[in-house]
Design a protein around this motif. Structure first.
Motif, PDB file in Angstrom:
ATOM      1  N   HIS A 262       0.889  -1.203  -0.018  1.00 26.03           N
ATOM      2  CA  HIS A 262       0.133   0.206   0.179  1.00 26.03           C
ATOM      3  C   HIS A 262       0.699   1.136  -0.173  1.00 26.03           C
ATOM      4  CE1 HIS A 262      -3.739  -2.489   0.520  1.00 26.03           C
ATOM      5  NE2 HIS A 262      -3.083  -3.074   1.371  1.00 26.03           N
ATOM      6  N   GLY A 263       1.726   1.287  -0.998  1.00 28.03           N
ATOM      7  CA  GLY A 263       2.751   2.464  -1.087  1.00 28.03           C
ATOM      8  C   GLY A 263       3.984   2.590  -0.323  1.00 28.03           C
ATOM      9  N   GLN A 264       4.199   1.583   0.431  1.00 27.92           N
ATOM     10  CA  GLN A 264       5.260   1.444   1.323  1.00 27.92           C
ATOM     11  C   GLN A 264       5.981   0.350   0.928  1.00 27.92           C
ATOM     12  OE1 GLN A 264       5.088   2.061   5.740  1.00 27.92           O
ATOM     13  NE2 GLN A 264       2.684   1.723   5.189  1.00 27.92           N
ATOM     14  N   GLN A 265       7.464   0.315   0.757  1.00 33.33           N
ATOM     15  CA  GLN A 265       8.319  -0.621   0.312  1.00 33.33           C
ATOM     16  C   GLN A 265       8.408  -1.490   1.528  1.00 33.33           C
ATOM     17  OE1 GLN A 265      12.848  -0.872   0.109  1.00 33.33           O
ATOM     18  NE2 GLN A 265      12.531  -0.755  -1.975  1.00 33.33           N
ATOM     19  N   ILE A 266       8.443  -2.847   1.273  1.00 32.58           N
ATOM     20  CA  ILE A 266       8.511  -3.839   2.219  1.00 32.58           C
ATOM     21  C   ILE A 266       9.422  -5.058   1.877  1.00 32.58           C
ATOM     22  CG2 ILE A 266       6.440  -5.420   1.377  1.00 32.58           C
ATOM     23  CD1 ILE A 266       6.121  -5.966   4.256  1.00 32.58           C
ATOM     24  N   LEU A 311       9.291  -3.396   6.984  1.00 28.81           N
ATOM     25  CA  LEU A 311       8.832  -2.004   6.257  1.00 28.81           C
ATOM     26  C   LEU A 311       9.755  -1.178   6.294  1.00 28.81           C
ATOM     27  CD1 LEU A 311       5.077  -1.876   7.459  1.00 28.81           C
ATOM     28  CD2 LEU A 311       5.793  -2.007   4.998  1.00 28.81           C
ATOM     29  N   LYS A 312       9.876  -0.331   5.236  1.00 29.48           N
ATOM     30  CA  LYS A 312      10.878   0.795   5.357  1.00 29.48           C
ATOM     31  C   LYS A 312      10.884   1.673   6.339  1.00 29.48           C
ATOM     32  CE  LYS A 312      12.937   4.134   1.978  1.00 29.48           C
ATOM     33  NZ  LYS A 312      12.923   4.508   0.559  1.00 29.48           N
ATOM     34  N   GLY A 313      11.930   1.538   7.227  1.00 32.27           N
ATOM     35  CA  GLY A 313      12.066   2.798   8.363  1.00 32.27           C
ATOM     36  C   GLY A 313      11.595   2.111   9.582  1.00 32.27           C
ATOM     37  N   LYS A 314      11.392   0.798   9.549  1.00 30.46           N
ATOM     38  CA  LYS A 314      10.963   0.249  10.823  1.00 30.46           C
ATOM     39  C   LYS A 314      11.745  -1.253  11.109  1.00 30.46           C
ATOM     40  CE  LYS A 314       5.986   1.581  10.443  1.00 30.46           C
ATOM     41  NZ  LYS A 314       6.015   2.482  11.600  1.00 30.46           N
ATOM     42  N   LYS A 315      11.587  -1.517  12.255  1.00 28.83           N
ATOM     43  CA  LYS A 315      12.231  -2.697  12.691  1.00 28.83           C
ATOM     44  C   LYS A 315      11.960  -3.880  12.089  1.00 28.83           C
ATOM     45  CE  LYS A 315      13.450  -0.992  17.273  1.00 28.83           C
ATOM     46  NZ  LYS A 315      13.432  -1.112  18.814  1.00 28.83           N
ATOM     47  N   MET A 316      12.822  -5.000  11.797  1.00 26.96           N
ATOM     48  CA  MET A 316      12.262  -6.240  11.668  1.00 26.96           C
ATOM     49  C   MET A 316      11.236  -6.842  12.301  1.00 26.96           C
ATOM     50  SD  MET A 316      14.427 -10.068  11.585  1.00 26.96           S
ATOM     51  CE  MET A 316      14.074 -10.141  13.220  1.00 26.96           C
ATOM     52  N   MET A 317      10.181  -7.593  11.582  1.00 27.70           N
ATOM     53  CA  MET A 317       9.160  -8.150  12.279  1.00 27.70           C
ATOM     54  C   MET A 317       8.758  -9.628  11.845  1.00 27.70           C
ATOM     55  SD  MET A 317       5.940  -5.963  10.655  1.00 27.70           S
ATOM     56  CE  MET A 317       6.681  -4.695  10.108  1.00 27.70           C
ATOM     57  N   THR A 318       8.115 -10.418  12.601  1.00 29.00           N
ATOM     58  CA  THR A 318       7.765 -11.697  12.389  1.00 29.00           C
ATOM     59  C   THR A 318       6.491 -11.459  11.354  1.00 29.00           C
ATOM     60  OG1 THR A 318       6.443 -12.101  14.191  1.00 29.00           O
ATOM     61  CG2 THR A 318       8.639 -12.794  14.330  1.00 29.00           C
ATOM     62  N   ALA A 319       5.912 -12.731  10.814  1.00 29.77           N
ATOM     63  CA  ALA A 319       4.963 -12.613  10.019  1.00 29.77           C
ATOM     64  C   ALA A 319       3.606 -12.391  11.077  1.00 29.77           C
ATOM     65  CB  ALA A 319       4.685 -13.929   9.363  1.00 29.77           C
TER      66      ALA A 319
END
Length: 343
Positions: A262-266, A311-319
């Motif tokens: 939705h407009g953000q790089q992941i 997500l760009k600018g955020k920490k790694m996350m699990t599914a």
């Protein structure tokens, strides 16, 4: 008419004959050798470490200088720490010939070597290349090996020729198997050790190894150009889960797989192909409560399981983190990843 490869081979033989007298002036015709090493990265570092040990023992190396293009690369840093003589790229011929070198050794250097430098070495120059030549000539052979899901790789020792990369006569080739889920970093480490071992053997039998070199075949040539972020873009309608997994294994250490949310790089930091198939449209997302992975529909009705992402600018996350923090906040019909940026 003689083929271009045959002409180059004849010219190379002529070059060796013309430089034989020079070689006799500089050398006792046997080890220990005076060596100049050209390298840059961690793949090259394994060979430099081997040469340094040979210098310390004095059995096969009596002088060792190192040519580096960048002073922050692993090869330069190791040379500084161990007080090895460093010659900046591009070197003056007088600097190269200070210790009367007999052979130039090149491992993952990244620059074309001109004829003037090749001619500075009575025995010429030898390159360690991380593929089974003539397959995967170019800057990124290991990445392209993994990217294409190949089951075999290796190293090739060859003579350096001017003007072109990876076209010289082959001295020796050594092969290894590639693991089913082996990534480029793991394969690089294994091939670096193999390359150092083969270079050491060549050095200990240098004159005979050089005399037995043979021209490369004209058939089976493939190329491994430099990689770019575009190569890690998830284009769900074009790439199968297996192809995306190969790209992940090949590129995750430099360019992780990426798509659009939705407009953000992941970015997808860990993923594997699922055994099941799907009729869902490519890019659609589901969540497996059993495995706690996101499952994304891909080309050929295949499914890619995503274990961790960012997500760009955020920490790694699990599914599961992504489901709770993002997926559940949009309507079910918007559970879809767009294609990665290919511009």
């Amino acid at each position: 008419m003689l083929s271009k490869m045959r002409v180059e081979y004849i010219l190379a033989k002529t070059f060796v004959r013309q430089n034989f007298k020079s070689y006799r002036r500089f050398s006792s015709s046997g080890p220990p050798w005076s060596v100049v090493f050209f390298g840059s990265d961690n793949f090259a570092l394994s060979s430099l470490q081997m040469l340094h040990q040979e210098l310390i023992s004095g059995h096969y190396v009596r002088n060792l200088s190192v040519v580096c293009a960048y002073m922050k690369c692993p090869v330069a840093q190791y040379s500084i720490e161990n007080k090895l003589n460093i010659i900046p790229w591009k070197p003056h011929i007088e600097d190269l010939q200070r210790d009367k070198p007999e052979i130039g050794l090149v491992v993952s250097f990244g620059h074309l070597i001109p004829q003037s430098i090749i001619s500075a070495f009575p025995l010429g120059m030898v390159n360690v290349h991380a593929s089974i030549l003539p397959r995967w000539r170019g800057a990124a052979p290991i990445i392209h090996t993994v990217l294409n899901g190949e089951t075999e790789s290796g190293v090739t020792l060859m003579k350096i020729r001017p003007h072109k990369f990876d076209c010289g006569e082959i001295i020796n080739t050594s092969k290894i198997s590639v693991g089913v889920s082996e990534d480029a970093e793991s394969l690089t480490a294994r091939l670096a050790q193999l390359g150092a071992k083969e270079l050491q053997f060549c050095l200990r039998n240098l004159t005979s190894s050089l005399s037995q070199a043979t021209p490369q075949k004209d058939s089976g040539v493939t190329y491994a150009p430099k990689v770019s972020p575009i190569m890690s873009a998830c284009v769900w309608t074009e790439l199968s889960a297996a192809q995306l997994h190969h790209r992940h294994l090949a590129l995750h250490h430099v360019h992780p797989l990426h798509a659009d949310w939705h407009g953000q790089q992941i970015k997808f930091l860990d993923c594997v192909p699922c055994e099941r198939s799907t009729d869902s449209a490519p890019g659609l997302i589901s969540f497996s409560k059993k495995s706690k992975h996101l499952e994304v529909a891909c080309n050929e009705n295949s499914v890619l399981a995503i274990k961790s992402l960012q997500l760009k600018g955020k920490k790694m996350m699990t599914a599961m983190d992504f489901v709770n923090g993002f997926l559940k906040r949009v309507p079910r019909d918007l559970w879809k990843f767009g294609n990665g940026d290919v511009s």
